[in-house]
Design an enzyme around this catalytic site. Structure first.
Site, PDB file in Angstrom:
ATOM      1  NE  ARG A 103      -4.622  -8.489  -7.239  1.00 19.86           N
ATOM      2  CZ  ARG A 103      -5.359  -8.123  -7.509  1.00 19.86           C
ATOM      3  NH1 ARG A 103      -5.112  -8.274  -8.818  1.00 19.86           N
ATOM      4  NH2 ARG A 103      -6.688  -7.896  -7.163  1.00 19.86           N
TER       5      ARG A 103
ATOM      6  CG  HIS B 241       0.942  -6.662   3.339  1.00 21.35           C
ATOM      7  ND1 HIS B 241       1.314  -5.124   2.723  1.00 21.35           N
ATOM      8  CD2 HIS B 241      -0.917  -6.437   3.508  1.00 21.35           C
ATOM      9  CE1 HIS B 241       0.082  -5.030   2.066  1.00 21.35           C
ATOM     10  NE2 HIS B 241      -1.027  -5.640   2.703  1.00 21.35           N
TER      11      HIS B 241
ATOM     12  CG  HIS C 203      -1.892  -1.568   1.496  1.00 19.10           C
ATOM     13  ND1 HIS C 203      -3.125  -1.818   0.869  1.00 19.10           N
ATOM     14  CD2 HIS C 203      -1.698  -1.985   2.358  1.00 19.10           C
ATOM     15  CE1 HIS C 203      -3.350  -2.378   1.301  1.00 19.10           C
ATOM     16  NE2 HIS C 203      -2.635  -2.920   1.850  1.00 19.10           N
TER      17      HIS C 203
ATOM     18  CD  GLU D 200      -2.914  -3.965   5.251  1.00 15.88           C
ATOM     19  OE1 GLU D 200      -3.641  -3.399   4.911  1.00 15.88           O
ATOM     20  OE2 GLU D 200      -3.378  -4.930   5.252  1.00 15.88           O
TER      21      GLU D 200
HETATM   22 ZN    ZN Z   1      -3.004  -5.379   3.019  1.00 14.64          ZN
END
Ligand code: ZN
Length: 315
Positions: free
Chosen positions: A192, A172, A97, A115
């Site tokens: 992605r 991740h 991200h 996150e």
């Molecule tokens: Zn994520």
């Protein structure tokens, strides 16, 4: 001011990698491919709704827009957090991200996404992808071009109760057989990087975002530096996993009774195990596994009774 907890009704998302484990929380899931439960969500892609009391029927977005006193008049053009429970029946794609600055410029004013994950349950030997092994950007690019994914991606074995902080820029992926509670910035911006060359039923691969991924991946990989703190209040053990610029996330383990005070702009409480009751002002509310309660600003002193585990977040 209200001294009644606001219980939120989640939104469910079907995903190709999803399963049926969210039914164990007492939810009516839409299918055996349910990947995500958006518990506290005020995003255009999903809105959770209050299901009790004087705010019944309001979305979290509406409360943020028109009843800002519930959040102590916090500033900001959107509610800051998003809480999800994810059931990964298959490996999720490897992602990264952006941070706020990059997302604002390249994604139409979206937020970046930092996150974190609390592993609620998992299969034996379940793994996540967490970081990478490239020492320089050149090495990162070359390993990707050569398809050296096994050497590049760091795999970490997980067990129930583990916690991982995943700042923006971290490569991740959640692996199969993992049930995780995710607390994150209120954003849906994902790049992605790798999808294991998987094809769908039509023989197509999902879109990758290699260029943007390469721009935002931190090199070398960020190491996880969060320090865990413990605090005992009556029969409640609070484990604080992370305190960062975007959120604080803790676990409450209740084994009897405890009197607490809500002193934050708001508290998000997700019950992941057990049951109990909350006494606040003249209100007595029972809660159980699968419930998600927002305790608003000015909630004051409250008492918890029962045996339960909750993941709690605030600013
Ligand atoms: Zn994520």
């Amino acid at each position: 001011m209200t001294t009644e907890p606001l219980f939120f009704k989640p939104v469910f998302k079907e995903r190709i990698w999803g399963g049926a484990a969210l039914a164990d929380f007492g939810y009516h899931i839409p299918s055996e491919r349910t990947g995500e439960c958006w518990a506290f969500a005020a995003h255009k892609n999903g809105q959770s709704v209050v299901q009790n009391g004087m705010y019944k029927g309001f979305t979290l977005c509406e409360l943020w827009e028109h009843h800002r006193y519930l959040f102590g008049q916090l500033e900001g053009d959107r509610f800051p957090l998003l809480t999800k429970i994810l059931d990964a029946d298959q490996d999720l794609s490897v992602q990264v991200h952006p941070n706020d600055e990059f997302a604002n410029i390249h994604e139409n004013g979206e937020l970046g996404k930092t996150e974190c994950w609390y592993i609620i349950d998992c299969e034996k030997d379940a793994e996540i992808i967490y970081g990478h092994n490239a020492k320089t950007k050149e090495e990162l690019i070359s390993m990707i071009e050569l398809g050296e994914w096994e050497e590049l991606l760091r795999r970490v074995k997980v067990k129930p109760g583990d916690f991982f902080y995943v700042p923006s820029g971290t490569v991740h992926a959640i692996g199969k057989g993992i049930l995780v509670l995710e607390t994150q910035q209120n954003s849906d911006t994902t790049y992605r990087l790798y999808d294991y060359e998987r094809k769908n039923a039509e023989g197509n691969m999902r879109e990758l975002h290699l260029e943007k991924s390469l721009e935002v991946i931190e090199v070398p990989s960020i190491s996880d530096r969060h320090t865990i703190q413990y605090e005992q209040t009556d029969d409640l053990l609070t484990t604080t996993f992370v305190e960062c610029a975007y959120f604080t996330v803790e676990k409450w383990r209740l084994t009897g009774a405890a009197t607490l005070k809500q002193q934050k702009p708001f508290l998000l409480v997700s019950v992941i195990e057990g049951e109990g009751r909350m006494i606040s002002g003249v209100n007595i509310n029972t809660f159980k596994k699968g419930d998600h309660m927002l305790l608003p600003y000015g909630f004051g002193v409250f008492k918890l009774e029962g045996r339960a585990e909750c993941i709690v977040s605030h600013l």
